[in-house]
Design a protein around this motif. Structure first.
Motif, mmCIF file in Angstrom:
data_model
loop_
_atom_site.group_PDB
_atom_site.id
_atom_site.type_symbol
_atom_site.label_atom_id
_atom_site.label_comp_id
_atom_site.label_asym_id
_atom_site.label_seq_id
_atom_site.Cartn_x
_atom_site.Cartn_y
_atom_site.Cartn_z
ATOM 1 N N LYS A 65 0.836 -1.203 0.000
ATOM 2 C CA LYS A 65 0.000 0.000 0.000
ATOM 3 C C LYS A 65 0.871 1.253 0.000
ATOM 4 C CE LYS A 65 -3.799 -2.207 2.545
ATOM 5 N NZ LYS A 65 -4.599 -2.186 3.814
ATOM 6 N N TYR A 66 2.123 1.107 0.452
ATOM 7 C CA TYR A 66 3.052 2.233 0.526
ATOM 8 C C TYR A 66 4.152 2.135 -0.523
ATOM 9 C CZ TYR A 66 0.882 2.646 5.141
ATOM 10 O OH TYR A 66 -0.025 2.760 6.177
ATOM 11 N N ARG A 67 4.524 0.901 -0.896
ATOM 12 C CA ARG A 67 5.573 0.678 -1.884
ATOM 13 C C ARG A 67 5.155 -0.471 -2.790
ATOM 14 N NH1 ARG A 67 11.660 0.709 0.453
ATOM 15 N NH2 ARG A 67 11.873 -0.070 -1.691
ATOM 16 N N ARG A 68 5.042 -0.195 -4.057
ATOM 17 C CA ARG A 68 4.589 -1.227 -5.001
ATOM 18 C C ARG A 68 5.716 -2.165 -5.416
ATOM 19 N NH1 ARG A 68 -0.280 -2.386 -4.674
ATOM 20 N NH2 ARG A 68 -0.221 -3.312 -6.767
ATOM 21 N N ASP A 69 6.925 -1.884 -4.955
ATOM 22 C CA ASP A 69 8.063 -2.719 -5.353
ATOM 23 C C ASP A 69 8.350 -3.842 -4.346
ATOM 24 O OD1 ASP A 69 8.901 -1.045 -3.308
ATOM 25 O OD2 ASP A 69 10.922 -0.777 -4.108
ATOM 26 N N VAL A 70 7.499 -4.015 -3.344
ATOM 27 C CA VAL A 70 7.745 -5.012 -2.308
ATOM 28 C C VAL A 70 7.376 -6.402 -2.819
ATOM 29 C CG1 VAL A 70 7.193 -5.773 0.036
ATOM 30 C CG2 VAL A 70 7.344 -3.327 -0.486
ATOM 31 N N LYS A 71 8.260 -7.376 -2.552
ATOM 32 C CA LYS A 71 8.021 -8.764 -2.946
ATOM 33 C C LYS A 71 8.309 -9.691 -1.776
ATOM 34 C CE LYS A 71 9.195 -7.933 -7.804
ATOM 35 N NZ LYS A 71 10.052 -8.324 -8.965
ATOM 36 N N LEU A 72 7.730 -10.885 -1.845
ATOM 37 C CA LEU A 72 7.939 -11.896 -0.809
ATOM 38 C C LEU A 72 8.374 -13.203 -1.456
ATOM 39 C CD1 LEU A 72 7.668 -12.974 2.136
ATOM 40 C CD2 LEU A 72 5.276 -13.496 1.597
ATOM 41 N N VAL A 73 9.458 -13.774 -0.939
ATOM 42 C CA VAL A 73 9.937 -15.080 -1.388
ATOM 43 C C VAL A 73 9.799 -16.052 -0.223
ATOM 44 C CG1 VAL A 73 11.852 -16.404 -2.336
ATOM 45 C CG2 VAL A 73 11.571 -14.002 -2.976
ATOM 46 N N ILE A 74 9.073 -17.150 -0.446
ATOM 47 C CA ILE A 74 8.820 -18.171 0.570
ATOM 48 C C ILE A 74 9.589 -19.434 0.189
ATOM 49 C CG2 ILE A 74 7.055 -19.557 1.738
ATOM 50 C CD1 ILE A 74 5.023 -17.386 0.850
ATOM 51 N N ALA A 75 10.201 -20.077 1.178
ATOM 52 C CA ALA A 75 10.939 -21.316 0.912
ATOM 53 C C ALA A 75 10.757 -22.283 2.072
ATOM 54 C CB ALA A 75 12.422 -21.024 0.690
ATOM 55 N N GLY A 76 10.923 -23.560 1.769
ATOM 56 C CA GLY A 76 10.814 -24.594 2.789
ATOM 57 C C GLY A 76 9.683 -25.568 2.489
ATOM 58 N N PRO A 77 9.727 -26.748 3.072
ATOM 59 C CA PRO A 77 8.665 -27.730 2.868
ATOM 60 C C PRO A 77 7.407 -27.337 3.620
ATOM 61 C CG PRO A 77 10.238 -28.542 4.467
ATOM 62 C CD PRO A 77 10.799 -27.256 3.957
ATOM 63 N N CYS A 78 6.255 -27.654 3.056
ATOM 64 C CA CYS A 78 4.969 -27.407 3.714
ATOM 65 C C CYS A 78 4.704 -28.539 4.708
ATOM 66 C CB CYS A 78 3.848 -27.321 2.694
ATOM 67 S SG CYS A 78 3.999 -25.910 1.568
ATOM 68 N N ALA A 79 4.386 -28.174 5.943
ATOM 69 C CA ALA A 79 4.237 -29.174 7.000
ATOM 70 C C ALA A 79 2.959 -29.984 6.872
ATOM 71 C CB ALA A 79 4.298 -28.500 8.366
ATOM 72 N N THR A 80 1.906 -29.389 6.309
ATOM 73 C CA THR A 80 0.614 -30.072 6.195
ATOM 74 C C THR A 80 -0.013 -29.792 4.837
ATOM 75 O OG1 THR A 80 -0.676 -28.218 7.081
ATOM 76 C CG2 THR A 80 0.237 -29.799 8.687
ATOM 77 N N ALA A 81 -1.035 -30.544 4.525
ATOM 78 C CA ALA A 81 -1.761 -30.330 3.269
ATOM 79 C C ALA A 81 -2.443 -28.966 3.263
ATOM 80 C CB ALA A 81 -2.783 -31.446 3.070
ATOM 81 N N ASP A 82 -2.945 -28.526 4.424
ATOM 82 C CA ASP A 82 -3.587 -27.212 4.507
ATOM 83 C C ASP A 82 -2.602 -26.094 4.190
ATOM 84 O OD1 ASP A 82 -5.965 -28.380 5.174
ATOM 85 O OD2 ASP A 82 -5.797 -27.977 7.333
ATOM 86 N N VAL A 83 -1.392 -26.222 4.690
ATOM 87 C CA VAL A 83 -0.367 -25.218 4.416
ATOM 88 C C VAL A 83 -0.003 -25.224 2.939
ATOM 89 C CG1 VAL A 83 2.017 -24.546 4.856
ATOM 90 C CG2 VAL A 83 0.553 -25.247 6.756
ATOM 91 N N ALA A 84 0.136 -26.411 2.351
ATOM 92 C CA ALA A 84 0.467 -26.516 0.927
ATOM 93 C C ALA A 84 -0.620 -25.873 0.071
ATOM 94 C CB ALA A 84 0.653 -27.982 0.542
ATOM 95 N N ALA A 85 -1.874 -26.097 0.428
ATOM 96 C CA ALA A 85 -2.989 -25.509 -0.323
ATOM 97 C C ALA A 85 -2.981 -23.990 -0.190
ATOM 98 C CB ALA A 85 -4.309 -26.081 0.173
ATOM 99 N N TYR A 86 -2.691 -23.498 1.010
ATOM 100 C CA TYR A 86 -2.645 -22.049 1.227
ATOM 101 C C TYR A 86 -1.537 -21.416 0.393
ATOM 102 C CZ TYR A 86 -1.831 -17.584 3.567
ATOM 103 O OH TYR A 86 -1.641 -16.258 3.831
#
Length: 384
Positions: A217-238
Motif C-alpha cells: 500500500k506504501y511501496r509497489r516494489d515489495v516482494k515476498l519469497v517463501i521457501a521450505g517444505p509445507c508441513a501439512t496439506a492445509d499449508v500446501a494448499a494455502y
C-alpha cells in the motif's frame, strides 16, 4: 611405593588414557529440523577430538512408531556401554512433548549407571509454565546433571521454574554459523522479503503474506519469497492459492538446501520470521539470516529477544500486532538505498556481537566432555 600403590597408580593412568565414551541420544537428519541440525553439527565438532569416541543413538524418524522404537533403544544400550567404558558421558537432546518422558527415563538410567549427564534444551514449551514431565526429568537426572540452554535468559527461566535444576550452561546455536556477509543490499529496485522454515501457520506464514500486502500500500516494489517444505496439506494448499492469486509479488521456491539456500538468502533485503510456535527457542533461520548480514524482523520470543537486540533488527513484542509494529520500522529502514545499507551493516554488527558474546562456549563444553567434569566458567549456579 608399595606394590598396591603402584597398581593403583597404573590403574589410574590407564583409565586417564582411555578415550571418553560420549553416548549421544538425539535426532540427526533426515528429516531435517533445527534440533536435528544442531545435534549433527555438535557430533561433527566432538568427533574432531581424538580423546573422545562418539556413539550416536538417533532418535529421529518420520513415523511415530519409528521414533518410539528409537527412544527405547537407549534403555538397552546404556548398560552395555557402562560395562565397557570407565570414562563415559551421556548427552541427551531433550525431547519435547510426550518424548520428554523417554528423555527422563534415559537420563535416570544414565545417572544410576554413573554416566556424566548433559541435557541440551532446544525447545521453550516447558519453560512457558511448569510441566510434570520436566519436573520428573530434572529429578531423574539428578543434581549433578548439566542443563545446556540456548541463551542465558533461557537458563535463568529454567532454574526459576524448576528449582531442582542446579547446573546450567549457555551454548548458543551461533557456534554453527560462520559469517557469510553478502555486502550490499541485494534487492536492487525491489524490496525483497524472505521467509523460510518448515512452513506452518504457527511459524508466521500468514502473517508474512499480510505484511507484504500491507507494505504494498506504501511501496509497489515489495516482494515476498517463501521457501521450505509445507508441513501439512492445509499449508500446501494455502501457499498454492496465495502464489496463484499474487504471482507478481509472491514466489514459492519449495524446499531449498545447500547452494539453493545460499541463493535464497543472497536475494533478500529483509528476513521475516513472525513465529508464535510454542516450542520455539532460538530459530536457526534467524541466526542464518544474520550470518549473511540480512536484517531481521521477528517476534521477540525466547532467545530471539536477545539475538535481535541490535539496530539492524526489529524485535516485535509477542503481545502486539506484528504487522502494525514492523511496518513503520521497515518503511524507515528501507526508505533509501543508503538506509537499507545501514540496516545491513547493523545486522552484520549484531552477528559479530553474538559471536563475541558466545565465543569459547563450545570449546569449553567440548573440553569438559573429555573429563566428564562440571563445565567451568560458563556455569550459572542456581543454588548456593
Amino acid at each position: 611405593m608399595t606394590l598396591l600403590g603402584k597398581q593403583e597408580e597404573r590403574s589410574f593412568t590407564e583409565q586417564e588414557s582411555v578415550p571418553t565414551q560420549v553416548v549421544v541420544i538425539g535426532p540427526v537428519p533426515p528429516p531435517t529440523h533445527g534440533q536435528a541440525a544442531v545435534t549433527a553439527a555438535l557430533i561433527e565438532r566432538i568427533r574432531t577430538e581424538s580423546s573422545i569416541t562418539v556413539r550416536l543413538l538417533n532418535s529421529n524418524g518420520r513415523s511415530a512408531v519409528g521414533r518410539l522404537l528409537r527412544n527405547i533403544v537407549p534403555l538397552l544400550y546404556l548398560p552395555w556401554i557402562a560395562l565397557k567404558s570407565p570414562r563415559r558421558v551421556c548427552y541427551l537432546s531433550v525431547n519435547a512433548n510426550f518424548g520428554m518422558w523417554f528423555t527422563a527415563l534415559s537420563a535416570g538410567l544414565a545417572r544410576v549407571l554413573r554416566y556424566r549427564v548433559y541435557l541440551h534444551h532446544h525447545t521453550y514449551g516447558h519453560l512457558n509454565h511448569p510441566i510434570t514431565r520436566m519436573k520428573y526429568l530434572a529429578s531423574f537426572a539428578g543434581d549433578d546433571a548439566v542443563h545446556i540452554t540456548l541463551c542465558s535468559a533461557m537458563g535463568n527461566q529454567l532454574t526459576q521454574i524448576y528449582p531442582s535444576v542446579r547446573e546450567v550452561v549457555p551454548l548458543s546455536n551461533v557456534f554453527l554459523m560462520p559469517s557469510k556477509f553478502l555486502g550490499e543490499s541485494a534487492g536492487g529496485e525491489s524490496l525483497v522479503l524472505g521467509h523460510i522454515s518448515n512452513l506452518t501457520f504457527d511459524k508466521g506464514l500468514r502473517t508474512c503474506v499480510e505484511l507484504v500486502r500491507e507494505l504494498r500500500k506504501y511501496r509497489r516494489d515489495v516482494k515476498l519469497v517463501i521457501a521450505g517444505p509445507c508441513a501439512t496439506a492445509d499449508v500446501a494448499a494455502y501457499v498454492e492459492d496465495t502464489v496463484r492469486d499474487n504471482p507478481d509479488f509472491i514466489t514459492y521456491l519449495g524446499p531449498v538446501y545447500h547452494e539453493r539456500k545460499e541463493q535464497f538468502f543472497a536475494g533478500l533485503d529483509l528476513f521475516v520470521f513472525p513465529t508464535k510456535y510454542r516450542n520455539e527457542a532460538q530459530p536457526l533461520v534467524i541466526l542464518e539470516a544474520l550470518s549473511h548480514g540480512i536484517p531481521v524482523a521477528a517476534y521477540a520470543t525466547a532467545c530471539a529477544a536477545s539475538d535481535l537486540s541490535g539496530s539492524g533488527c526489529c524485535a516485535v513484542c509477542p503481545s502486539t500486532s506484528f504487522v502494525e509494529s514492523a511496518l513503520p520500522w521497515i518503511l524507515e529502514s528501507f526508505a533509501t538505498v543508503e538506509a537499507a545499507q545501514r540496516a545491513r551493516e547493523a545486522a552484520c554488527d549484531q552477528f559479530r556481537l553474538l559471536q563475541a558474546i558466545n565465543s569459547g562456549h563450545i570449546d569449553t563444553f567440548i573440553s569438559e566432555l573429555k573429563t566428564g567434569h562440571n563445565p567451568k566458567g560458563t556455569r550459572n549456579k542456581a543454588h548456593g
